[in-house]
Design a protein around this motif. Sequence first.
Motif, PDB file in Angstrom:
ATOM      1  N   LEU A 201      17.527 -16.452 -15.974  1.00  0.00           N
ATOM      2  CA  LEU A 201      16.390 -15.541 -15.954  1.00  0.00           C
ATOM      3  C   LEU A 201      15.304 -15.992 -16.922  1.00  0.00           C
ATOM      4  CD1 LEU A 201      18.080 -12.016 -15.707  1.00  0.00           C
ATOM      5  CD2 LEU A 201      17.080 -13.408 -13.878  1.00  0.00           C
ATOM      6  N   VAL A 202      15.691 -16.548 -18.053  1.00  0.00           N
ATOM      7  CA  VAL A 202      14.702 -17.086 -18.992  1.00  0.00           C
ATOM      8  C   VAL A 202      13.973 -18.275 -18.367  1.00  0.00           C
ATOM      9  CG1 VAL A 202      14.447 -18.360 -21.176  1.00  0.00           C
ATOM     10  CG2 VAL A 202      15.730 -16.212 -21.104  1.00  0.00           C
ATOM     11  N   ASP A 203      14.687 -19.124 -17.630  1.00  0.00           N
ATOM     12  CA  ASP A 203      14.039 -20.220 -16.912  1.00  0.00           C
ATOM     13  C   ASP A 203      12.969 -19.688 -15.952  1.00  0.00           C
ATOM     14  OD1 ASP A 203      15.037 -22.582 -17.921  1.00  0.00           O
ATOM     15  OD2 ASP A 203      15.812 -23.287 -15.999  1.00  0.00           O
ATOM     16  N   VAL A 204      13.282 -18.586 -15.279  1.00  0.00           N
ATOM     17  CA  VAL A 204      12.302 -17.951 -14.397  1.00  0.00           C
ATOM     18  C   VAL A 204      11.125 -17.426 -15.208  1.00  0.00           C
ATOM     19  CG1 VAL A 204      11.893 -16.022 -12.811  1.00  0.00           C
ATOM     20  CG2 VAL A 204      13.990 -17.389 -12.608  1.00  0.00           C
ATOM     21  N   GLY A 205      11.423 -16.758 -16.320  1.00  0.00           N
ATOM     22  CA  GLY A 205      10.365 -16.208 -17.161  1.00  0.00           C
ATOM     23  C   GLY A 205       9.437 -17.257 -17.736  1.00  0.00           C
ATOM     24  N   LEU A 206       9.961 -18.464 -17.943  1.00  0.00           N
ATOM     25  CA  LEU A 206       9.157 -19.574 -18.468  1.00  0.00           C
ATOM     26  C   LEU A 206       8.400 -20.312 -17.368  1.00  0.00           C
ATOM     27  CD1 LEU A 206      11.706 -21.072 -21.028  1.00  0.00           C
ATOM     28  CD2 LEU A 206       9.567 -19.890 -21.585  1.00  0.00           C
ATOM     29  N   GLY A 207       8.659 -19.963 -16.124  1.00  0.00           N
ATOM     30  CA  GLY A 207       8.003 -20.630 -15.011  1.00  0.00           C
ATOM     31  C   GLY A 207       8.675 -21.907 -14.558  1.00  0.00           C
ATOM     32  N   ARG A 208       9.835 -22.217 -15.100  1.00  0.00           N
ATOM     33  CA  ARG A 208      10.555 -23.422 -14.690  1.00  0.00           C
ATOM     34  C   ARG A 208      11.233 -23.248 -13.331  1.00  0.00           C
ATOM     35  NH1 ARG A 208      13.701 -24.078 -20.451  1.00  0.00           N
ATOM     36  NH2 ARG A 208      11.939 -24.892 -21.691  1.00  0.00           N
ATOM     37  N   GLN A 209      11.473 -21.995 -12.977  1.00  0.00           N
ATOM     38  CA  GLN A 209      12.141 -21.673 -11.722  1.00  0.00           C
ATOM     39  C   GLN A 209      11.494 -20.421 -11.151  1.00  0.00           C
ATOM     40  OE1 GLN A 209      13.785 -22.403  -8.916  1.00  0.00           O
ATOM     41  NE2 GLN A 209      15.659 -23.007 -10.001  1.00  0.00           N
ATOM     42  N   SER A 210      11.330 -20.351  -9.860  1.00  0.00           N
ATOM     43  CA  SER A 210      10.779 -19.151  -9.219  1.00  0.00           C
ATOM     44  C   SER A 210      11.905 -18.175  -8.918  1.00  0.00           C
ATOM     45  CB  SER A 210      10.069 -19.529  -7.920  1.00  0.00           C
ATOM     46  OG  SER A 210      11.018 -19.990  -6.965  1.00  0.00           O
ATOM     47  N   PRO A 211      11.599 -16.892  -8.729  1.00  0.00           N
ATOM     48  CA  PRO A 211      12.645 -15.948  -8.303  1.00  0.00           C
ATOM     49  C   PRO A 211      13.327 -16.389  -7.014  1.00  0.00           C
ATOM     50  CG  PRO A 211      10.715 -14.753  -9.060  1.00  0.00           C
ATOM     51  CD  PRO A 211      10.322 -16.206  -9.014  1.00  0.00           C
ATOM     52  N   GLU A 212      12.547 -16.941  -6.082  1.00  0.00           N
ATOM     53  CA  GLU A 212      13.126 -17.421  -4.824  1.00  0.00           C
ATOM     54  C   GLU A 212      14.049 -18.613  -5.075  1.00  0.00           C
ATOM     55  OE1 GLU A 212       9.474 -15.215  -4.323  1.00  0.00           O
ATOM     56  OE2 GLU A 212       9.852 -17.088  -5.410  1.00  0.00           O
ATOM     57  N   GLY A 213      13.647 -19.468  -6.003  1.00  0.00           N
ATOM     58  CA  GLY A 213      14.494 -20.613  -6.347  1.00  0.00           C
ATOM     59  C   GLY A 213      15.800 -20.180  -6.980  1.00  0.00           C
ATOM     60  N   PHE A 214      15.738 -19.126  -7.804  1.00  0.00           N
ATOM     61  CA  PHE A 214      16.962 -18.601  -8.410  1.00  0.00           C
ATOM     62  C   PHE A 214      17.895 -18.042  -7.339  1.00  0.00           C
ATOM     63  CE2 PHE A 214      19.131 -14.833 -10.337  1.00  0.00           C
ATOM     64  CZ  PHE A 214      20.073 -15.556 -11.054  1.00  0.00           C
ATOM     65  N   ALA A 215      17.323 -17.347  -6.348  1.00  0.00           N
ATOM     66  CA  ALA A 215      18.133 -16.821  -5.243  1.00  0.00           C
ATOM     67  C   ALA A 215      18.814 -17.956  -4.488  1.00  0.00           C
ATOM     68  CB  ALA A 215      17.257 -16.005  -4.297  1.00  0.00           C
ATOM     69  N   ARG A 216      18.117 -19.058  -4.290  1.00  0.00           N
ATOM     70  CA  ARG A 216      18.723 -20.212  -3.613  1.00  0.00           C
ATOM     71  C   ARG A 216      19.843 -20.820  -4.451  1.00  0.00           C
ATOM     72  NH1 ARG A 216      13.234 -21.087  -2.114  1.00  0.00           N
ATOM     73  NH2 ARG A 216      12.948 -22.531  -3.853  1.00  0.00           N
ATOM     74  N   LEU A 217      19.643 -20.845  -5.791  1.00  0.00           N
ATOM     75  CA  LEU A 217      20.689 -21.349  -6.683  1.00  0.00           C
ATOM     76  C   LEU A 217      21.971 -20.534  -6.547  1.00  0.00           C
ATOM     77  CD1 LEU A 217      19.004 -22.208 -10.115  1.00  0.00           C
ATOM     78  CD2 LEU A 217      20.237 -23.772  -8.612  1.00  0.00           C
ATOM     79  N   LEU A 218      21.824 -19.207  -6.489  1.00  0.00           N
ATOM     80  CA  LEU A 218      22.997 -18.352  -6.323  1.00  0.00           C
ATOM     81  C   LEU A 218      23.722 -18.688  -5.023  1.00  0.00           C
ATOM     82  CD1 LEU A 218      21.732 -14.821  -7.459  1.00  0.00           C
ATOM     83  CD2 LEU A 218      23.296 -16.333  -8.684  1.00  0.00           C
ATOM     84  N   ASP A 219      22.955 -18.922  -3.971  1.00  0.00           N
ATOM     85  CA  ASP A 219      23.557 -19.230  -2.675  1.00  0.00           C
ATOM     86  C   ASP A 219      24.291 -20.574  -2.679  1.00  0.00           C
ATOM     87  OD1 ASP A 219      22.657 -16.872  -1.575  1.00  0.00           O
ATOM     88  OD2 ASP A 219      20.830 -17.753  -0.722  1.00  0.00           O
ATOM     89  N   GLN A 220      23.819 -21.511  -3.517  1.00  0.00           N
ATOM     90  CA  GLN A 220      24.447 -22.834  -3.552  1.00  0.00           C
ATOM     91  C   GLN A 220      25.816 -22.834  -4.242  1.00  0.00           C
ATOM     92  OE1 GLN A 220      21.704 -25.846  -5.037  1.00  0.00           O
ATOM     93  NE2 GLN A 220      20.006 -24.870  -3.938  1.00  0.00           N
ATOM     94  N   LYS A 221      26.061 -21.829  -5.090  1.00  0.00           N
ATOM     95  CA  LYS A 221      27.367 -21.680  -5.759  1.00  0.00           C
ATOM     96  C   LYS A 221      27.751 -22.937  -6.546  1.00  0.00           C
ATOM     97  CE  LYS A 221      28.904 -18.689  -1.966  1.00  0.00           C
ATOM     98  NZ  LYS A 221      27.637 -18.857  -1.212  1.00  0.00           N
TER      99      LYS A 221
END
Length: 254
Positions: A201-221
């Motif tokens: 979530l901090v990576d998202v807050g810093l702009g290194r990752q988008s919320p959509e990118g984080f959702a994809r990361l979760l899906d990749q397991k």
Amino acid sequence: MALEFDGSAFHGWQQQDNAVSVQASLQEALAEIEGKPVSTVAAGRTDSGVHAEALLVHADVSAERWQRSHLAYIHGVNSKLPDTVRVVGVRAVNSDFHARFDCRERAYRYQIWNRNTPSAIYRWRHWWMPRPLDVDAMCEAALCCLGTHDFSTLRASGCQAAHAIRTISRINVKRSDGVITIEVAADAFLYHMVRNLVGNLVDVGLGRQSPEGFARLLDQKDRSKAAATAPAHGLYFVDAVYDGFSSRELIGNS
């Protein structure tokens, strides 16, 4: 018992041969009260440096002493404990009660000090993050975790759980002045799951990752593709929920 402790003074909850633990300190105090060894079981294990406001712990103690004065298990035990750990509430339960297996929900809070200078007072209470964080983006990403998922992306390599499927019932990211808090509740957590969640979530807050990118990361397991683990000292165990009561409700009500 509801237990409060400063995690910076301990190498985690679990008793260890060559390190100071919360469990060992509590069992030594209870043994002085009971006059014999006492075993304890907690709702969950905390790592070195992690704090607690209301960790639920069960122990078998003298029914006679309890009926005579249950305050022996608050004030009496506290008088035997180091200043960094306190019993903050107690109640009697059935003899088959189990702090871990009967727990229906556990809740944690993570605190981030989001200012351009560190705090002299709260340096072991928050993770200092000097760069501005986009809380709205963090909130959007956090909502991807609600519900039942395979959280392998947030699972540490040393996790011994049989599977990574967990159900997150509540998650909240908010800012108050310079402090960002992340609150999350679930039926159970994987090893380092909350700290790995915060790191992402901090990576998202810093702009290194988008919320959509984080959702994809979760899906990749795949844990290897996710962000680094947040430090332990910003994490707090805040509640354990059971049928009829919660550990937080015991604070000050015994």
